[in-house]
Design a protein around this motif. Structure first.
Motif: not given
Lengths: 110, 812
Positions: A13-16, A33, A55-57
């Protein structure tokens, strides 16, 4: 380099992140993202927390255990914390995620 | 005591009364008339109210308590119809006659309505007071259209506010560039471009011809050239006119406004006037700074002291978030005038100084206004700038070769330099206040009034604080959510609501996030705010949740998870226990009985989570949400079913409560208990909400805590029936969901709302409010009361497994 296909971009998943099991432990493969892909060791430099559950940011990940933040690009800890985790070459080609097989099988010290 | 009557409760008269009560408490018996049905508020801050960045309560300057303390007879909502100077009485609209010894007229101004055909249609509004503002807010909404006539300060603030509320906005301006009285064409252009980027259309040199109506309501504006702009509301913001009629009819000397001398006295020695309704030496006043000067002089005159009003240069700032603009003095081109201009197109910065005889006579800045006050100071002092002419435009940091430290600009300011233009507060006065013990922005505001009006100088005041206190100064009590934004949690929630922001990218785009996709502080908070505000439209974003809520288990120090199925009210049975025992064997779990009357299975590997959930689900169990900022457990005692002392069916009530509430997300975890008698075996008095059963009914307490802080609940209500317990509990939970900052437990939130009265009014006393809260909760439950374990087993099981297994390749 010998690139090995480990799955489709859409599988993460995006941001995952998802993990890849290797003989030397798990490698976390992140999708940001902007659909960039990065691979780091799945053990936080602090207390070995699973970074793949962080958490991906931006191009960063925050460890789920104690909040250390790592650059996905370099594996370096950011902010006040000192340390780094091994990073692995990763790229996306035609929607497939490729990792460097030699580095993966050689383990973290390579 | 002398009788003082004041007509008009605006910013000028409010300030005058403050001075008066401070200097001579008890000297005057004051009657205060106001045509608006409310007291003094900070009119300058109506723009943030319009945009949703502030609420009305935050801009009230004098509340009922203040008037009461000073014995002011308030006649709010009552217009004065006439002044009889011969008998020294004023006549109110109620028919009452109020006698005075001294009278102060502070009637302010009226908006100027261009007499275009159609100006009296429904939907044509001015922008002057709170009622106008509320009318605009009521008419605003995403996709609706507004036209603003007038591209001056007020018009642009109205346009920006309406745009922030999601409207399509067009500004129609007759002159060739925006804010022509404060800006030169170049700065006007930059401003227009910046507004364009915010989606505000600006037409300059546009002459309005007619307001087109449909069924008595405004429908469009037609311009001279035939263009028609459709609109749902039309805001007239072309200027103001002094409200001098009352003075004129009373026979006072008036020109364009009521004439006053330097003591603020009119042609009648017992009648004073101040504010926007006066003229002094032919000059009118619209900005707040000279009004405050007048207020001080008027107070002194009333006290028999000699004082004289001297008009001063004023500077202007536009209160549109993100448009940084400063203007002061005269900047028209002319004989003997020189310009110094600095442009940085990439940053959108423009600065221009107008010099005459080696002195600054005008300054316009756009994009970077940090040095504005320094230039303004030089201008007011008439300082000779020839020695620093070469580097003048770069500001004080560059004079004398000092490094460009952000603090240098403030450090370089002399003590006389004005920091707060609205209230005329100098740097020296602030430094003195700091040395006198005022160590926070709020303290400075209280003792000097600096930053108390438009707030534009708050940053400067903080810099003076930092400079004077060094490391001791700790910045503000109002904390932004995180480094990605300057907004506080409260502002963020309000903007999500008022601007109808329904997705995370929308929030970040519209509210100017500084990072591409937020951080671990703001993302979970935003996700929560969005799902509470738009339960049906917003899609819960698992990637913005902390690991526990994403993987629906509590992560342990070795990266394994704990799994805790729900046991409603703490009741279980042999079948469930058997399934739990089997799962413990199969997945090698440690088994722990928790404080919330549940059974926890510890040490489950992530990839086993979907299968253990499937096993427990097959035995009829659902997630216990032991890992969430959400509804946790309802702890109960055995109640009347078994206990000799039980007064009610506490177990049954606990089960019914948990069945109603489970699955809901809250700002922080939420724990309940129902105990069958005051012996309190279920420990209900240290829960977020606890019910204690008694013979005559149920006592509901809230705001308990038994974590780092230990707190007993406070009584919220006592009711007779179970149904009422459930209704009040649901309403309380929903109010907490809608009102509390993310990560505030109920006791913290209750403290911030100022105590239980406000909450009790909404969830206990007012049945309509209670019903509405329950309805909104049930709408949310229609989406969120589902078992996430079953859901993940069905739709996301693959994500718990490795993407690839290369252990074999290594072996080869």
């Amino acid at each position: 380099m010998s690139w090995i296909d480990i799955g489709a971009l859409e599988d993460i998943p995006r941001q995952g992140a998802r993990v890849v099991k290797t003989a030397h432990g798990c490698v976390a493969v992140f999708r940001t993202l902007d659909d960039a892909v990065f691979a780091l060791s799945d053990r936080c430099a602090h207390k070995a927390g699973p970074l793949s559950d962080g958490l991906v940011h931006d191009h960063k990940v925050t460890c789920p255990l104690h909040g250390w933040v790592f650059s996905l690009e370099t594996g370096q800890a950011l902010g006040a914390d000192q340390g780094s985790v091994p990073s692995y070459p990763a790229r996306v080609e035609a929607g497939r995620i490729l990792l460097d097989a030699a580095r993966l099988t050689a383990g973290a010290t390579a | 005591m002398q009788k003082l009557v004041v007509i008009g409760a605006g910013m000028a008269s409010g300030r005058m009364l403050e001075h008066l009560f401070e200097a001579a408490p008890g000297e005057f018996d004051v009657t205060l008339f106001n045509a608006e049905p409310r007291g003094n508020y900070n009119r300058i801050m109506l723009s943030p109210v319009l945009s949703g960045e502030k609420s009305y309560d935050e801009i009230v300057t004098h509340d009922a308590d203040w008037y009461a303390r000073h014995g002011v007879h308030c006649r709010f909502g009552e217009r004065v119809t006439a002044i009889d100077r011969a008998r020294k009485v004023v006549l109110g609209a109620s028919g009452d006659e109020v006698p005075y010894d001294k009278l102060v007229i502070a009637t302010g101004s009226n908006p100027f309505i261009v007499p275009l055909p159609g100006h009296d249609l429904d939907g044509v509004v001015a922008y002057r007071d709170l009622d106008d503002t509320n009318r605009m807010i009521a008419a605003a909404g995403p996709g609706r259209r507004a036209v603003v006539i007038g591209g001056g300060l007020l018009g642009l603030e109205a346009a920006a506010g309406l745009r922030l509320r999601g409207m399509e906005v067009t500004v129609v301006h007759l002159p060739g560039h925006l804010m022509e009285r404060q800006l030169d064409p170049a700065a006007g252009y930059l401003l227009r471009r910046a507004l364009g980027e915010r989606g505000i259309e600006v037409l300059c040199g546009a002459n309005s011809k007619e307001i087109v109506g449909q069924d008595g309501k405004v429908a469009a504006l037609r311009l001279e050239d035939g263009t028609e702009i459709a609109c749902d509301i039309l805001v007239m913001a072309v200027g103001i006119r002094p409200a001098a009629a009352l003075g004129r009819e009373a026979g006072l000397t008036t020109g364009r406004a009521i004439a006053v001398d330097a003591t603020m006295t009119t042609s009648d020695p017992d009648v004073l006037a101040l504010g926007e309704c006066v003229e002094f030496e032919g000059q009118l006043f619209g900005l707040v700074a000279p009004l405050y000067d007048q207020a001080k002089v008027a107070a002194q005159t009333l006290l028999g002291q000699s004082a004289a009003f001297v008009p001063r240069e004023v500077s202007t700032k536009l209160k549109v978030t993100g448009c940084d603009l400063f203007s002061a003095g005269d900047f028209a081109e002319g004989e003997g005038r020189e310009d110094i201009v600095f442009r940085d197109p990439a940053r959108g910065v423009y600065k221009r100084l107008v010099l005459k005889d080696d002195r600054i006579i005008g300054a316009v800045m756009y994009g970077d206004t940090a040095d504005g006050n320094w230039f303004y100071g030089l201008m007011k002092d008439g300082a000779d700038v020839s020695a620093m002419r070469e580097t003048l435009i770069f500001g004080p940091g560059f004079q004398g070769g000092a490094p460009a430290d952000p603090m240098a600009a403030v450090a370089a300011l002399p003590d006389e330099a004005e920091i707060c233009g609205c209230n005329g507060v100098s740097k020296g006065m602030i430094v003195k206040a700091i040395e006198g013990g005022a160590h926070t922005l709020d303290a400075i505001k209280i003792c000097t009034k600096a930053s108390g009006s438009c707030g534009g100088c708050s940053g400067l005041v903080e810099q003076v604080l930092a400079l004077t206190l060094g490391g001791e100064f700790v910045k503000p009590a109002v904390k932004p959510v995180c480094g990605c934004t300057d907004l506080t949690h409260e502002e963020l929630r309000r903007l999500i609501r008022s601007k109808s922001l329904k997705s995370m990218p929308e929030v970040m785009q519209e509210l100017g996030w500084k990072t591409p996709d937020g951080c671990p502080s703001c993302r979970p908070a935003l996700n929560f705010y969005l799902l509470v505000e738009w339960p049906l439209e917003y899609r819960d974003d698992l990637q913005s949740r902390f690991v526990n809520e994403r993987n629906h288990g509590n992560i342990q120090k070795d990266g394994t998870y704990s799994v805790m199925p729900r046991m409603f009210g703490g009741m279980t049975n042999a079948d469930e226990l058997r399934a739990i025992a089997d799962a413990a064997d199969k997945y090698g779990a440690a088994v722990k009985v928790t404080g919330g009357q549940r059974i926890d299975l510890l040490g489950i590997r992530k990839e086993d989570l979907p299968s253990i959930w499937a096993d427990l689900g097959a035995a009829g169990m659902v997630s216990g949400h032991a890992y969430t900022k959400g509804l946790r457990t309802v702890k109960t005692c055995v109640g009347t079913d078994w206990c000799r002392f039980g007064t009610q069916d506490s177990t049954g009530l606990g089960i019914r409560l948990e069945k109603r509430l489970w699955g809901s997300w809250t700002p922080h975890k939420f724990k309940l208990a129902v105990t069958g008698c005051p012996r309190n075996c279920a420990e209900a008095t240290c829960k977020d909400l606890g019910v204690v059963c008694v013979d005559s009914g149920y006592e509901i307490g809230v705001g308990g805590a038994a974590g780092i802080e230990l707190k007993a609940t406070e009584p919220l209500a006592k009711v007779a029936t179970e149904a009422e317990v459930i209704d009040i509990t649901v309403a309380f939970l929903q109010l907490y969901r809608e009102g509390a900052n993310y990560l505030d437990r109920p006791h913290k939130w209750i403290a911030k709302t100022g105590g239980l009265d406000w909450i009790r009014e909404r969830v206990v006393d007012d049945p309509d409010s209670r019903r509405a809260l329950i309805e909104r909760f049930d709408i949310s439950q229609s989406v969120y009361q589902k078992d996430p374990w079953a859901d993940h087993v069905a739709t996301r099981a693959a994500l718990y497994t490795p993407l690839a297994d290369l252990t074999k390749e290594a072996a080869e």
